[in-house]
Each structure stands twice: as structure tokens, then as C-alpha cells.
Design a protein around this motif. Structure first.
Motif, PDB file in Angstrom:
ATOM      1  N   ALA A   1      35.784  47.405  -6.258  1.00 25.70           N
ATOM      2  CA  ALA A   1      35.904  48.861  -6.403  1.00 25.70           C
ATOM      3  C   ALA A   1      34.523  49.439  -6.086  1.00 25.70           C
ATOM      4  CB  ALA A   1      36.325  49.220  -7.821  1.00 25.70           C
ATOM      5  N   SER A   2      34.446  50.157  -4.982  1.00 22.15           N
ATOM      6  CA  SER A   2      33.144  50.640  -4.521  1.00 22.15           C
ATOM      7  C   SER A   2      32.575  51.714  -5.457  1.00 22.15           C
ATOM      8  CB  SER A   2      33.298  51.214  -3.113  1.00 22.15           C
ATOM      9  OG  SER A   2      34.236  52.269  -3.150  1.00 22.15           O
ATOM     10  N   HIS A   3      31.253  51.975  -5.263  1.00 20.15           N
ATOM     11  CA  HIS A   3      30.556  53.037  -6.009  1.00 20.15           C
ATOM     12  C   HIS A   3      30.637  52.799  -7.523  1.00 20.15           C
ATOM     13  CE1 HIS A   3      30.332  54.879  -2.057  1.00 20.15           C
ATOM     14  NE2 HIS A   3      31.620  54.592  -1.932  1.00 20.15           N
ATOM     15  N   GLY A   4      30.545  53.832  -8.352  1.00 21.41           N
ATOM     16  CA  GLY A   4      30.558  53.661  -9.811  1.00 21.41           C
ATOM     17  C   GLY A   4      29.284  54.166 -10.450  1.00 21.41           C
TER      18      GLY A   4
ATOM     19  N   SER B   1      36.578  62.180  -7.609  1.00 25.46           N
ATOM     20  CA  SER B   1      35.599  61.360  -6.900  1.00 25.46           C
ATOM     21  C   SER B   1      36.200  60.044  -6.427  1.00 25.46           C
ATOM     22  CB  SER B   1      34.398  61.092  -7.792  1.00 25.46           C
ATOM     23  OG  SER B   1      34.800  60.344  -8.905  1.00 25.46           O
ATOM     24  N   GLU B   2      35.574  59.551  -5.380  1.00 32.61           N
ATOM     25  CA  GLU B   2      35.983  58.265  -4.802  1.00 32.61           C
ATOM     26  C   GLU B   2      35.925  57.151  -5.841  1.00 32.61           C
ATOM     27  OE1 GLU B   2      33.441  57.175  -1.579  1.00 32.61           O
ATOM     28  OE2 GLU B   2      34.503  55.300  -1.132  1.00 32.61           O
ATOM     29  N   LYS B   3      34.846  57.154  -6.664  1.00 38.26           N
ATOM     30  CA  LYS B   3      34.674  56.052  -7.621  1.00 38.26           C
ATOM     31  C   LYS B   3      35.854  55.956  -8.603  1.00 38.26           C
ATOM     32  CE  LYS B   3      32.096  58.267 -11.376  1.00 38.26           C
ATOM     33  NZ  LYS B   3      31.039  58.127 -12.379  1.00 38.26           N
TER      34      LYS B   3
ATOM     35  N   LEU C   1      37.407  48.443  -1.705  1.00 32.08           N
ATOM     36  CA  LEU C   1      38.190  49.683  -1.632  1.00 32.08           C
ATOM     37  C   LEU C   1      37.290  50.918  -1.589  1.00 32.08           C
ATOM     38  CD1 LEU C   1      41.036  48.995  -4.241  1.00 32.08           C
ATOM     39  CD2 LEU C   1      40.830  48.217  -1.881  1.00 32.08           C
ATOM     40  N   HIS C   2      37.579  51.783  -0.635  1.00 32.46           N
ATOM     41  CA  HIS C   2      36.847  53.039  -0.468  1.00 32.46           C
ATOM     42  C   HIS C   2      37.816  54.181  -0.199  1.00 32.46           C
ATOM     43  CE1 HIS C   2      32.589  51.639  -0.009  1.00 32.46           C
ATOM     44  NE2 HIS C   2      33.220  50.492   0.192  1.00 32.46           N
ATOM     45  N   VAL C   3      37.245  55.397  -0.257  1.00 35.50           N
ATOM     46  CA  VAL C   3      37.963  56.607   0.130  1.00 35.50           C
ATOM     47  C   VAL C   3      37.071  57.309   1.146  1.00 35.50           C
ATOM     48  CG1 VAL C   3      38.573  58.889  -0.740  1.00 35.50           C
ATOM     49  CG2 VAL C   3      39.308  56.853  -1.988  1.00 35.50           C
ATOM     50  N   ASN C   4      37.667  57.862   2.172  1.00 34.92           N
ATOM     51  CA  ASN C   4      36.921  58.384   3.307  1.00 34.92           C
ATOM     52  C   ASN C   4      36.615  59.882   3.192  1.00 34.92           C
ATOM     53  OD1 ASN C   4      35.706  57.721   5.728  1.00 34.92           O
ATOM     54  ND2 ASN C   4      37.557  56.778   6.549  1.00 34.92           N
TER      55      ASN C   4
HETATM   56 ZN   LIG Z   1      32.793  54.620  -0.204  1.00 34.36          ZN
END
Ligand SMILES: [Zn+2]
Length: 204
Positions: free
Chosen positions: A36-39, A51-53, A102-105
Motif C-alpha cells: 500500500a503506497s504512501h502513508g 487521499s491516495e494513501k 497499489l497506487h492512485v493516479n
Molecule cells: Zn502513488
């Protein structure tokens, strides 16, 4: 009576031993890292209060809770910051069969939408990762109405530094209104998790 008990006991022992000896060797379990990306302080893409995180964390935990026959390792299951180096170290200690990050664009053009996959050319696992990403693309297209943008290449750190096949999944564009609705919808998130869970359950 005493003898009957003895006979029974011997019979039980024989049966148990024959069961143990005839038991086939357990097949090696497939190990998957879901990243799970970011955080933490790194929110990733933000649109209003979303947010993406958060999105990738929700989908990751859904994948983990779906009962699959593979061993799933998470780089993070809650809202904590992890550097890319820490993620790569974690992955290379486990040496899983596959890493899915996993990311969100996001795009400056709010009409840009869709789901896409990234693999890195700069690694010996490029071909294998590419093959997996193509199959994942097919699996997702069975379960989603989102536009499928296909498999692309990019020199992303986590892809280059993982000593195993690795794929980035950009689940959709938070900067597009339709994609955003899809990304935050609980049922749609369940379907994303199902696509991934089904795919990794079928891996050999
Ligand atoms: Zn990302």
C-alpha cells in the motif's frame, strides 16, 4: 476387555501412521507482498478530503481479509510512513513470488481516466512482471467498467529494486470525477480486491 482395548489401540496407531506416511507433501505456498503506497505524512494524490494513501490502504486490507490460499505480506496495514528503501528491504527479505504495489493516479487533465499497470524494463524480472501485468489486466477487465489503459513501462524505484517480479497498479485517476466515485465506493473496492485476490489464488 483389556485385550480388546490393546487391539484397538494398536489398530489406531497403525491407521494413524499409515495416514501420515501416505499424506502427500504440502505444495509450497505462494507468497505475495501487497504494497500500500504512501502513508503517514505522505498522502499521495489528494482531492478534497480524499487521499491516495487511504484508498490503497482500504483496498489492501480488503485483499488481506479475502480468504485466499496464498500467504499475503503487507508493507503497511495502517497509516504509517515507510520510505521506498524500507519497502524494498522488506520485499527482498521475504523474497515473495510477486509484489503488487497499489497506487492512485492524478492528471492535470481532469478528463484523463482509467486503470493502468506499470512494470520496469530495468530489471531481470521485466518479462515475468509484464506477463503477470497482462494477465492482471485481463482479470480486472472482467470485474470493472473502468477504462483499461493497459500495461506500461516506467523506471519506478519499487519495481527496479525488488529482486522478484513486481507490478504497480494505478487503480484509477482521483483527478477524474467518475474514477473518483469508483475509487471511494466500498463495493467497487471490494471488486478491485476480488480481482487481485482471484488472480493471486490462481498463481502457481
Ligand atoms: Zn502513488
Amino acid at each position: 476387555m483389556k485385550n480388546l482395548k490393546k487391539v484397538l489401540l494398536v489398530a489406531i496407531i497403525i491407521v494413524s501412521f499409515s495416514f501420515i506416511s501416505s499424506k502427500p507433501l504440502e505444495p509450497k505456498k505462494i507468497n505475495i507482498v501487497i504494497d500500500a503506497s504512501h502513508g503517514g505524512n505522505d498522502f499521495g494524490v489528494i482531492s478534497n478530503s480524499i487521499s491516495e494513501k487511504q484508498i490503497v490502504e482500504q483496498v489492501t486490507n480488503k485483499i488481506k481479509s479475502l480468504n485466499s490460499n496464498v500467504v499475503i505480506h503487507l508493507t503497511r496495514s495502517d497509516d504509517q510512513f515507510l520510505s521506498l528503501e524500507e519497502r524494498a528491504d522488506f520485499i527482498n527479505r521475504i523474497k515473495p513470488d510477486l509484489v503488487l504495489s497499489l497506487h492512485v493516479n492524478a492528471s492535470l487533465n481532469n478528463k484523463t481516466s482509467g486503470l493502468e499497470f506499470y512494470v520496469a524494463k530495468e530489471t531481470e524480472f521485466f518479462e515475468k512482471s509484464n506477463e503477470i501485468a497482462e494477465k492482471l489486466n485481463d482479470k480486472f477487465s472482467e470485474n470493472t467498467n473502468l477504462k483499461m489503459l493497459g500495461v506500461k513501462t516506467g523506471p519506478f524505484y519499487i519495481l527496479k529494486k525488488s529482486d522478484v517480479p513486481a507490478v504497480i497498479i494505478e487503480l484509477g485517476y482521483l483527478t477524474n470525477e467518475n474514477d473518483k466515485k469508483y475509487l471511494i465506493d466500498d463495493k467497487e473496492q471490494n471488486r478491485m480486491a476480488k480481482s487481485i485476490s482471484e488472480f493471486i489464488s490462481e498463481m502457481k
